[in-house]
Design a protein around this motif. Sequence first.
Motif, PDB file in Angstrom:
ATOM      1  N   LYS A  62       0.838  -1.209   0.000  1.00  0.00           N
ATOM      2  CA  LYS A  62       0.000   0.000   0.000  1.00  0.00           C
ATOM      3  C   LYS A  62       0.871   1.256   0.000  1.00  0.00           C
ATOM      4  O   LYS A  62       0.607   2.214  -0.747  1.00  0.00           O
TER       5      LYS A  62
ATOM      6  N   GLY B   3       0.727   3.762  -3.078  1.00  0.00           N
ATOM      7  CA  GLY B   3       0.176   5.083  -2.804  1.00  0.00           C
ATOM      8  C   GLY B   3       1.208   6.182  -2.976  1.00  0.00           C
ATOM      9  O   GLY B   3       0.920   7.242  -3.536  1.00  0.00           O
TER      10      GLY B   3
ATOM     11  N   ARG C 198      -0.288   9.878  -3.214  1.00  0.00           N
ATOM     12  CA  ARG C 198      -1.413   9.976  -2.283  1.00  0.00           C
ATOM     13  C   ARG C 198      -1.084   9.266  -0.969  1.00  0.00           C
ATOM     14  O   ARG C 198      -0.282   8.351  -0.922  1.00  0.00           O
TER      15      ARG C 198
ATOM     16  N   VAL D  51      -1.955   6.884   2.275  1.00  0.00           N
ATOM     17  CA  VAL D  51      -2.667   5.623   2.484  1.00  0.00           C
ATOM     18  C   VAL D  51      -2.801   5.394   3.977  1.00  0.00           C
ATOM     19  O   VAL D  51      -2.115   6.000   4.793  1.00  0.00           O
TER      20      VAL D  51
ATOM     21  N   ARG E 249       2.326   8.751   3.633  1.00  0.00           N
ATOM     22  CA  ARG E 249       2.961   8.229   2.428  1.00  0.00           C
ATOM     23  C   ARG E 249       4.481   8.222   2.644  1.00  0.00           C
ATOM     24  O   ARG E 249       4.984   8.800   3.614  1.00  0.00           O
TER      25      ARG E 249
END
Length: 332
Positions: free
Chosen positions: A137, A141, A146, A148, A161
């Motif tokens: 993830k 991300g 972005r 996460v 992140r």
Amino acid sequence: MPVHIGYAAMLERFPPAEAVALAALAESHGFTGVMASDHFQPWLPAQGQSSFVWSVLAALGERTTGDLGPGVTTPTFRWHPAMVAQASATLGALYPGRHWLGIGSGEALNEHIVGHYWPEAPERINRMFEAVDVIKKLFAGSLAGRDVRHSGQYFKLESTRLWTMPAVAPQIFVAASGPVTARRAGRNVDGLITTGAPAERLAALLTRFAEGAREGGRDPSKMPKVLQLHLSWAATDEEAMRNALVEWPNGGMRFARSDIRSPFEFEQLARTVRAEDFKGQMVISADPDVHRADIQRHLDLGFDRVYLHNVGRNQAEFLEVFGREVLPALRA
């Protein structure tokens, strides 16, 4: 296609500067990558070392040009997976295209030191795969720009992140010694790591890994299959056996070691190992061609990356002899 034979830098056995120098020497003799062990304690007090793998990997990146990774680290007890993801991403940014992330479920020897309850194997494996989810993830991300978050059975991650990332996320390999874990690895990660074992057991692991990969919609033939192979080579058979018994009795232990907590406890168990216990477990020979044939058998099974650990202290001699007499004769 060139054969990928790397060097296993055993940080529980050699001081960090010596381990880095040996890895550079290995590359000069034709070895093509480095797998560095992640230990907080050595197996035996006499081994005497346990340097911080991420610092050593950075130094290895400066002194060598091949691939490099921890084989393996455990992002479940000493480390939260977010910290392992950050360490891995930083190495990937420093050495683009060279770093891979090897992950395992851990041994008490290294992981119990933070005082957590040490669970049974099924929970350790479930923790490992949840940690992999967190790392994946963060990689995905962060590359997408972005934040996460994660809230699972074992780990929480608040919205964040990784601010330092390579252009391509490091590949993630999972260490497996059993068929269920190998199959889950095939479904969930980029490659498999295991250690030397009888051929039928290794063949079963590779089969289960391939099944899991196909279940995940991927082609197993394009996924790395990584092997760490312990061996004992020396100038004479007697010296090779003595090195095995003194330096790496691990190779003759036919029982699970993941619950042993202390090098001193391990030392007591090591006293029970006899020469005959290594049979079928680890090749011990002064003949380079015997070792070449054993490495070739593993390549023929389907492993495409093999990292060699010679258990003696005679590392420079081993690298020179294998670079001259073993590596050139191997075929993919």
